[in-house]
Design an enzyme around this catalytic site. Structure first.
Site, PDB file in Angstrom:
ATOM      1  N   GLU A 173       6.365   7.450  -5.577  1.00 29.75           N
ATOM      2  CA  GLU A 173       4.997   7.523  -5.047  1.00 29.75           C
ATOM      3  C   GLU A 173       4.771   8.872  -4.369  1.00 29.75           C
ATOM      4  O   GLU A 173       5.636   9.745  -4.375  1.00 29.75           O
ATOM      5  CB  GLU A 173       4.744   6.380  -4.061  1.00 29.75           C
ATOM      6  CG  GLU A 173       5.688   6.365  -2.879  1.00 29.75           C
ATOM      7  CD  GLU A 173       5.558   5.119  -2.020  1.00 29.75           C
ATOM      8  OE1 GLU A 173       4.769   4.218  -2.378  1.00 29.75           O
ATOM      9  OE2 GLU A 173       6.238   5.036  -0.984  1.00 29.75           O
ATOM     10  N   ASP A 181       2.439  10.598   6.572  1.00 33.77           N
ATOM     11  CA  ASP A 181       1.957  11.004   5.245  1.00 33.77           C
ATOM     12  C   ASP A 181       1.262  12.364   5.262  1.00 33.77           C
ATOM     13  O   ASP A 181       0.137  12.505   4.777  1.00 33.77           O
ATOM     14  CB  ASP A 181       0.988   9.960   4.679  1.00 33.77           C
ATOM     15  CG  ASP A 181       1.572   8.568   4.651  1.00 33.77           C
ATOM     16  OD1 ASP A 181       2.795   8.447   4.508  1.00 33.77           O
ATOM     17  OD2 ASP A 181       0.809   7.595   4.770  1.00 33.77           O
TER      18      ASP A 181
END
Length: 569
Positions: free
Chosen positions: A241, A65
């Site tokens: 997302e 991430d």
């Protein structure tokens, strides 16, 4: 947090040196020294770098991430850390190739409350951005399983620590922050669709809020859904997302991950005349994915997505993103890693260069940049060796603990690192007395010297290969009756079996070594420092892979000690 058998910490000049004392003289001391980790992946031996190349991923192992920002000539990058402590590793670079870890964003218990969290809970998807209008860095993230939820911290200087946590008043996950060129600020995030409107499993929306920079809070009532479902709702896209908002040539661009974090992961892009939409998807989505290619392709990279963009001072663009490199049995032991690619934004939409073909291990070097990875403090990549005598009071920043500070259980001595054991073991959802290094290669060896004389069956010290509290290996020294034993234990789904045990004549210091060749792991020991003997034969690394163990992390190699050994044979 459970009461521990050690005195409070005394810090000197903010160094890592922790002065602790055991309360019970009946507890054995153990000292780890001379740790060495060495990678041996075929992809690097088969693809040696040319003078004008560098390797991607730039951060190997569990660094998922990624988010990136720039101030002047300095780039800053952060990653998810889940229940690792300290949390949110932060790296600095001047050229996007050579990175130094400057610390962690969340380095205090007041900021990071993960004491009872599973390994894949805690901190999800941090976003870092620099605001030139107030010369301040912001890091916004979701802290799961703590009651905190979405949160933000800030600093004027990322090398000098971050503020206390400000809880943000909205639900959902994956928040990011955007600073417009008129001084306004916005928060963008993933959320559930309005109650009663969910059309299928995985249906999510992207929301935007006005953000008050004075109060450090979203402005109540300003939330608006700007994407419903994804690029094409009729196709039932899942898990829109990881949103990021950018502005270029007067237009607003919203980039999101879509398709879930596995094999269908991708990155998609939308455009609007306003930060609040309407956002129109690009006709050539996705702009990054690895989902279309043969499963048995050479040097396989997969699951690419969850990206962030940064502009260089020269006006070029690069994107960082996560992807995995499975081993020969398609296991994902190293977890999600941080990759980088140049981005072509000469047209209307940004496109990751070579992000829609099988990703290659080497990239062309940026103009004027020299590859210094692994030198003078720069993070290594390729088949590197990391050695740590474990005698330096300034403990290397890549060492992390689980669910609580390292300083709560370590003492640095001239002989090595002493672990003051907790009354919890590796299977607990609690702070454990283990110091971890990420597994960064499919094939590697890690070795350490251990000076330890257990006094009871409840004491154990050694090495752990750890995916989480329910999936792990423990290779350690303990006592049974009047004899000393090395034991190898495998824990799968929380159920433990003894793979092998062996009575040994205890020497003052022994060497422990774990060797992995893809899915095959071996655990070895030496009593003379020269000749190694295997215990348990080859065992499968399957339980160290996220496709078996679940979750979002990669495997960790731990220096482990406990006062609650529960092995039985």
């Amino acid at each position: 947090m459970k009461k521990r058998l050690i005195h409070p910490i005394v810090f000197k000049n903010k160094a890592v040196l922790a002065v602790t004392a055991l309360l019970s003289l009946n507890i054995s001391a153990q000292v780890f020294s001379g740790f060495t980790y060495r990678g041996n992946d075929k992809i690097y031996t088969d693809n040696p770098l040319k003078d004008d190349e560098f390797y991607s991923p730039v951060l190997q192992g569990c660094y998922p991430d990624p988010s990136i920002t720039r101030k002047g000539n300095d780039y800053y990058l952060v990653n998810s850390s889940f229940s690792m402590f300290p949390g949110v590793p932060i790296f600095q670079s001047k050229d996007l190739v050579n990175w130094k870890q400057i610390g962690h964003v969340l380095d205090r218990p007041s900021q990071l409350k993960v004491e009872k969290s599973g390994v894949s809970e805690g901190i999800y998807a941090p976003d870092i951005k620099y605001n030139p209008y107030n010369d301040t860095f912001y890091m916004v993230t979701t802290q799961i399983a703590s009651g905190i939820g979405n949160m933000i911290v800030k600093t004027k200087d990322p090398t000098k620590g971050w503020s206390e946590v400000q809880k943000l008043n909205f639900d959902g996950i994956d928040p990011s922050i955007f600073f417009d060129d008129n001084g306004k600020a916005y928060i963008i995030h993933n959320d559930a669709p309005p109650k009663g409107t969910e059309q299928y499993s995985g249906h999510r929306v992207i929301k935007i809020w006005d953000y008050d920079l004075e109060k450090d809070q979203v402005v109540a009532g300003t939330d608006k859904i700007i994407v419903n479902g994804g690029v094409d709702l009729s196709q039932k896209p899942i898990w829109i997302e990881g949103p990021h908002l950018y502005k270029k040539r007067g237009k607003y661009y919203l980039m999101c991950a879509e398709g879930g974090t596995g094999g269908n992961h991708s990155e998609v892009i939308f455009v609007s005349d306003s930060p609040k939409g309407p956002f129109i998807p690009a006709g050539n989505n996705p702009i990054l994915t690895q989902r279309y290619f043969p499963k048995d392709r050479k040097d396989k990279v997969d699951w690419a997505g969850h990206a962030d963009l940064v502009e260089t001072p020269e006006g070029d663009y690069y994107g960082v993103f996560l992807a995995i490199r499975p081993n020969e049995k398609n296991r994902v032991n190293t977890g999600r890693e941080t990759f980088i690619l140049p981005v072509d934004w000469s047209g209307t939409y940004p496109v990751f260069q070579n992000g829609l073909v099988p990703i290659k291990p080497a990239l062309k070097m940026l103009k004027g940049v020299k590859n210094q990875t692994g030198q003078t403090g720069f993070f290594p990549n390729g088949n590197f060796t990391f050695s740590d005598a474990l005698t330096n009071s300034d403990l290397d920043k890549r060492w992390i603990a689980m669910r609580g500070p390292r300083e709560n259980f370590i003492t640095i001595t001239k002989k090595g690192l002493k672990i003051n054991s907790f009354a919890t073991n590796i299977k607990a959802k609690a702070p454990i007395s283990a110091l971890f290094h990420r597994q960064q290669h499919a094939s590697f060896e890690a070795a350490v010297a251990l000076d330890f004389t257990p006094k009871s069956e409840k004491e154990l010290a050694g090495i752990t290969c750890y995916q989480n509290e329910k999936f792990n290996y423990v290779f350690g020294l303990t006592k049974k009756g009047n004899d000393y034993y090395l034991v190898l234990e495998r824990t799968e789904k929380g159920n433990s079996i003894i793979v092998a045990h062996e009575k040994i004549g205890l020497s003052k210091t022994m060497q422990l070594k774990v060797v992995a060749e893809g899915d095959d792991y071996t655990f070895n020991y030496s009593l003379d420092g020269k000749t190694f003997k295997n215990l348990g034969g080859k065992v499968s690394g399957d339980i160290l892979s996220t496709d078996i163990a679940g979750g979002f992390t990669g495997s960790l190699i731990g220096l482990y000690s406990t006062l609650s050994n529960d092995m039985n044979w």
